[in-house]
Enzyme design. Structure first.
Site, PDB file in Angstrom:
ATOM      1  N   SER A  29     -67.067  -9.539 -17.228  1.00 37.67           N
ATOM      2  CA  SER A  29     -67.870 -10.194 -18.276  1.00 37.67           C
ATOM      3  C   SER A  29     -67.153 -10.189 -19.623  1.00 37.67           C
ATOM      4  O   SER A  29     -66.277  -9.356 -19.888  1.00 37.67           O
ATOM      5  CB  SER A  29     -69.224  -9.495 -18.416  1.00 37.67           C
ATOM      6  OG  SER A  29     -69.886  -9.462 -17.188  1.00 37.67           O
TER       7      SER A  29
HETATM    8  N1  SAM Z   1     -69.883  -5.678 -14.146  1.00 42.10           N
HETATM    9  C1  SAM Z   1     -68.675  -6.311 -13.736  1.00 42.10           C
HETATM   10  C2  SAM Z   1     -67.468  -5.850 -14.508  1.00 42.10           C
HETATM   11  O1  SAM Z   1     -67.611  -5.070 -15.460  1.00 42.10           O
HETATM   12  O2  SAM Z   1     -66.371  -6.265 -14.121  1.00 42.10           O
HETATM   13  C3  SAM Z   1     -68.748  -7.818 -13.802  1.00 42.10           C
HETATM   14  C4  SAM Z   1     -69.628  -8.333 -12.784  1.00 42.10           C
HETATM   15  S1  SAM Z   1     -69.465  -9.982 -12.265  1.00 42.10           S
HETATM   16  C5  SAM Z   1     -70.033 -10.882 -13.641  1.00 42.10           C
HETATM   17  C6  SAM Z   1     -70.850  -9.925 -11.133  1.00 42.10           C
HETATM   18  C7  SAM Z   1     -70.611  -9.068  -9.923  1.00 42.10           C
HETATM   19  O3  SAM Z   1     -71.838  -8.980  -9.199  1.00 42.10           O
HETATM   20  C8  SAM Z   1     -69.592  -9.647  -8.956  1.00 42.10           C
HETATM   21  O4  SAM Z   1     -68.589  -8.721  -8.690  1.00 42.10           O
HETATM   22  C9  SAM Z   1     -70.426  -9.959  -7.710  1.00 42.10           C
HETATM   23  O5  SAM Z   1     -69.708  -9.835  -6.506  1.00 42.10           O
HETATM   24  C10 SAM Z   1     -71.528  -8.940  -7.829  1.00 42.10           C
HETATM   25  N2  SAM Z   1     -72.742  -9.268  -7.068  1.00 42.10           N
HETATM   26  C11 SAM Z   1     -73.307 -10.468  -6.846  1.00 42.10           C
HETATM   27  N3  SAM Z   1     -74.427 -10.336  -6.110  1.00 42.10           N
HETATM   28  C12 SAM Z   1     -74.571  -9.012  -5.865  1.00 42.10           C
HETATM   29  C13 SAM Z   1     -75.543  -8.233  -5.160  1.00 42.10           C
HETATM   30  N4  SAM Z   1     -76.585  -8.793  -4.542  1.00 42.10           N
HETATM   31  N5  SAM Z   1     -75.364  -6.888  -5.121  1.00 42.10           N
HETATM   32  C14 SAM Z   1     -74.314  -6.286  -5.731  1.00 42.10           C
HETATM   33  N6  SAM Z   1     -73.371  -6.981  -6.401  1.00 42.10           N
HETATM   34  C15 SAM Z   1     -73.493  -8.317  -6.486  1.00 42.10           C
END
Ligand code: SAM
Length: 257
Positions: free
Chosen positions: A107
């Site tokens: 993000s």
């Molecule tokens: N917090 C992260 C960082 O600091 O790098 C950025 C996150 S990215 C915007 C969103 C993340 O949510 C992705 O890695 C994606 O694979 C994960 N994601 C999507 N759906 C999910 C779910 N149902 N459970 C867990 N993770 C999920």
């Protein structure tokens, strides 16, 4: 004949003293380059956090004059360049999201600061993060609270983040592979929950796993529709109060739920 071919493959031959000297020079050059990089990244990080502090004063989080100094300090300490792939490392301290592979992103630093500020993390807190991604948001939270639990649904990302966080010494972060929609029942309840992927609605299991007095921040909205960052608070009496903070753009919360 065979010996001549071996000599050619082995390249130039130096007496032991010269070889040791060349090795020492190349090690020194490598460590000077690493020190250079570290100093450059630290300077870029300081500029970025100053910028975030200024944005925070310009568009303060609801009810606050700006970003809390503890939140800014955490952002000053966490080395974002260690959480991004090598090919985008030079952009690590630009205030924007960056690709981390598998169609996902780390993000934007401003959004990380805002989400962190909104859940008002305190020493002693236990925090759940949904969407570990690179591990960066988890690392920022880890500077501010007792324990962070983070769930990622994409296996290679979960694996890499776990290794990275351990290597960098974030030993108050626990990670696991799974669908974060259902939360982490065994570790609940949580003082705060940070969801870093956009959901179509606030998952009821996450509300259930929030302590009375707890705070959750979550982007809600469709992939191609406007998404809003919501601050969801559970009062001491267990009542749910939701407030819309700002429009955002996140990758979707996936999974079979
Ligand atoms: N917090 C992260 C960082 O600091 O790098 C950025 C996150 S990215 C915007 C969103 C993340 O949510 C992705 O890695 C994606 O694979 C994960 N994601 C999507 N759906 C999910 C779910 N149902 N459970 C867990 N993770 C999920």
């Amino acid at each position: 004949m065979i010996r001549i071919r071996e000599a050619v493959v082995a390249g130039p031959f130096y007496p032991a003293g010269v070889a040791a000297l060349l090795l020492a020079v190349s090690m020194l050059a490598a460590s000077l380059t690493a020190a250079d990089d570290a100093a450059r990244f630290a300077a870029e990080r300081a500029v970025l956090v100053d910028e975030l502090a200024a944005y925070g004063r310009l568009e303060p989080p609801p009810g606050k004059p700006g970003f809390d100094e503890r939140v800014l300090r955490a952002l000053r300490e966490v080395e974002r360049h260690r959480f991004v792939p090598q090919d985008v490392q030079a952009e690590a301290y630009a205030n924007r999201p960056l690709p981390i592979g598998h169609g996902q992103t780390i993000s934007q630093p401003y959004i990380v600061a805002l989400m962190t500020e909104l859940v008002a993390p305190r020493p002693g807190d236990r925090v759940l993060e949904i969407g570990t991604g690179s591990g960066y948001q988890a690392a920022v939270l880890a500077k501010l609270v007792d324990a962070v639990y983070s769930i990622e649904i994409i296996e290679p990302l979960a694996q890499q983040a776990q290794e990275r966080l351990a290597r960098l010494g974030y030993d108050n972060v626990s990670t696991r592979l799974g669908d974060g929609y259902f939360g982490w029942e065994e570790q609940a309840p949580f003082d705060a929950i940070v969801v870093t992927a956009a959901a179509s609605h606030v998952p009821p299991p996450l509300i259930a796993q929030l302590k009375p007095g707890g705070r959750m921040v979550i982007p809600v909205g469709g992939r191609f529709a406007v998404q809003y960052l919501l601050l969801v608070e559970k009062t001491a009496a267990g009542e749910i109060v939701t407030r819309q903070v700002t429009a955002v753009r996140f990758v979707p919360l996936t999974g079979e739920h």
